[in-house]
Scaffold this active site. Structure first.
Site, PDB file in Angstrom:
ATOM      1  N   CYS A  88       0.677  -1.496  -0.054  1.00 48.82           N
ATOM      2  CA  CYS A  88       0.040   0.059  -0.070  1.00 48.82           C
ATOM      3  C   CYS A  88       0.846   1.164   0.102  1.00 48.82           C
ATOM      4  O   CYS A  88       0.672   2.411  -0.648  1.00 48.82           O
ATOM      5  CB  CYS A  88      -1.099   0.127   1.319  1.00 48.82           C
ATOM      6  SG  CYS A  88      -0.097   0.154   2.883  1.00 48.82           S
ATOM      7  N   HIS A 381      -1.873   1.034   7.223  1.00 48.90           N
ATOM      8  CA  HIS A 381      -2.348   1.072   5.853  1.00 48.90           C
ATOM      9  C   HIS A 381      -2.139   2.449   5.495  1.00 48.90           C
ATOM     10  O   HIS A 381      -2.384   3.336   5.981  1.00 48.90           O
ATOM     11  CB  HIS A 381      -3.559   0.592   5.685  1.00 48.90           C
ATOM     12  CG  HIS A 381      -4.145   0.578   4.382  1.00 48.90           C
ATOM     13  ND1 HIS A 381      -3.390  -0.196   3.299  1.00 48.90           N
ATOM     14  CD2 HIS A 381      -5.297   1.050   3.681  1.00 48.90           C
ATOM     15  CE1 HIS A 381      -4.153  -0.038   2.001  1.00 48.90           C
ATOM     16  NE2 HIS A 381      -4.943   0.470   2.295  1.00 48.90           N
ATOM     17  N   ASN A 403      -8.247   4.458  -1.895  1.00 50.10           N
ATOM     18  CA  ASN A 403      -7.583   3.459  -1.359  1.00 50.10           C
ATOM     19  C   ASN A 403      -6.889   2.568  -2.663  1.00 50.10           C
ATOM     20  O   ASN A 403      -7.184   3.032  -3.796  1.00 50.10           O
ATOM     21  CB  ASN A 403      -8.605   2.497  -0.805  1.00 50.10           C
ATOM     22  CG  ASN A 403      -8.088   1.496   0.130  1.00 50.10           C
ATOM     23  OD1 ASN A 403      -6.782   1.403   0.374  1.00 50.10           O
ATOM     24  ND2 ASN A 403      -8.765   0.876   0.734  1.00 50.10           N
TER      25      ASN A 403
END
Length: 462
Positions: A88, A381, A403
């Site tokens: 990520c 994250h 995201n």
């Protein structure tokens, strides 16, 4: 048999009374059963046996949380998908750059190759581990740093410093030039095998050091070991290109002039940011004094790179920089504890999503500082911060991030977070220096306070 236990048996003492102070006793269990035998407790028990906790704790929807309008937004085109990988941090860093390329070049869409930078990230982390083992070869296996190295030889998680150091050293390429492979999208088996091999190599290097090897001999051993890691990576991810020919496509899909690039020249041509000097790494860590800088040992991606070094600030000061950036249509790298109070179907992060207190009949009262101290909350994250809703009174209502879990996850590939959730679970933000007030930039001149590798704030975004 223990002599005391044997004596007790001879005297006929029941074993259940021979218990250390602090043990769970039958008397305790009797009390517990009485306290949990109400009709309400039985009803909750029956419901939880066949349903998930979050399902039963979910609060009803409200108009406020379902509102997806944002007064200030820095949009982009397209949502990426990191699949079953911990990249990520890399997706987020490249997505910030991607938005810039699309805007500056007036493109319909564009995506960088995450696999290209992942390859060098893994190779560099392997080298960091091996060289650190050599550096600490005179220490016993019980040394805390040596122990930490063997526990954490490599991962595909990371921080913005990895984006800085890997992209600055190796450049970047379009997604079409080095596409995602199966093992780029599903990293667990590759990572476990590389970790296993690195631990083996670590023991070999320590044994060679103990036998008297030093300097060039150990360096030659390490290079041979890295060649094996390189071969594993090429087998799983493909060979990274050293040069390529490419033509970007205009907004109407028409290819522009085709040119030859190296990964570094492509990055300089289409992005060209000074990632090392133009960005400020901010943290909200209430366990430590604010307005000071900190650096975490070995929290880096390359041996010759930078440790995660951050300026610790109150959340309200970080918010002001985030708002200034979004209002200027500049997106940011942001990371948080994404799993807390997340309604994945609605794509909503809200501390009021679930009523665990009523369901469980108890309170959960730790604040952010206490959750960090007890390892109950951490930065887990990274995502791209891109929007903020501010009402007519100037009060922040909510935030939105792009995201990297694909376009069908959450709210069309995005997550919306209430301002209260942002306060509690946002940890890291990377801001362009031009949005950082001068008085805060002055703090960056401090010599960072060095923290050990096992500090709670080392935890990497995945």
């Amino acid at each position: 048999m223990n002599k005391l236990l044997f004596s007790l048996l001879l005297l006929g003492a029941p074993l259940c009374t021979w218990a250390q102070s602090g043990s769970v006793t039958p008397e305790m269990l009797t009390k517990f059963r009485k306290h949990s035998s109400s009709k309400a407790d039985k009803a909750i028990q029956n419901a939880l046996i066949v349903n998930g906790i979050d399902l039963l704790a979910t609060r009803p929807n409200t108009a406020e949380v379902n509102d997806t309008y944002f007064s200030n937004e820095a949009p982009s085109k397209g949502v990426t998908d990191q699949a079953a990988s911990g990249r990520c941090w890399l997706f987020t860093g490249l997505n910030v750059m991607r938005a810039h390329v699309i805007k500056q070049q007036a493109l319909k869409s564009f995506e960088f190759s995450q696999s290209f930078n992942s390859f060098y990230d893994q190779l560099e982390k392997a080298n960091l581990f091996l060289q650190s083992i050599i550096d600490k070869a005179d220490k016993p296996m019980s040394d805390k740093t040596v122990e930490w190295l063997f526990k954490n030889p490599i991962s595909d998680g990371g921080t913005f410093t990895g984006v800085q150091d890997i992209v600055t050293k190796y450049g970047a390429v379009p997604a079409e030039v080095m596409p995602e492979s199966y093992n780029a999208n599903n990293t667990s088996r590759m990572a476990s095998l590389i970790s296993l091999k690195l631990r083996e190599y670590g023991l070999t290097l320590r044994k060679a050091y103990a036998a008297g090897e030093r300097g060039k001999k150990l360096a030659a051993r390490k290079e041979e070991m890295l060649s094996v890691i390189y071969r594993i990576l090429t087998s799983c991810l493909g060979e990274p290109p050293t040069e390529f020919t490419y033509a970007v496509k205009s907004a109407d899909g028409r290819p522009m002039k085709e040119e030859k690039y190296t990964p570094l020249s492509f990055y300089q041509r289409f992005v060209g940011w000074d990632l090392e000097n133009n960005y400020v790494l901010l943290m909200n860590d209430p366990t430590r004094p604010y307005h000071k800088t900190y650096a975490i040992d070995l929290d880096r991606h390359t041996y010759d790179g930078h440790n995660w070094t951050y300026l610790n600030l109150p959340i309200e000061e970080i918010k002001q920089m985030a708002i200034a950036s979004i209002k200027d249509s500049v997106r940011m790298y942001m990371s948080c504890d994404v799993g807390k109070f997340m309604d994945s179907k609605r794509g909503l992060l809200d501390v009021r999503n679930y009523d665990y207190v009523s369901l469980m009949g108890t309170t959960f009262n730790m604040n952010k500082k206490q959750r960090i101290q007890t390892y109950a909350s951490m930065s887990s994250h990274a995502m791209t911060l891109m929007a903020v809703e501010i009402d007519e009174r100037g009060k922040v209502k909510k935030w939105m991030v792009e995201n990297s879990w694909g376009a069908t996850s959450g709210h069309q590939g995005h997550l919306i977070m209430t301002d209260e959730w942002f306060d509690e679970y946002m940890f890291r933000l990377v801001a362009d220096r031009k949005y950082v007030p001068a008085k805060i930039r002055e703090i960056l001149k401090q010599k960072p306070i060095r923290l050990p590798a096992w500090d709670p704030m080392f935890l990497q975004d995945e």
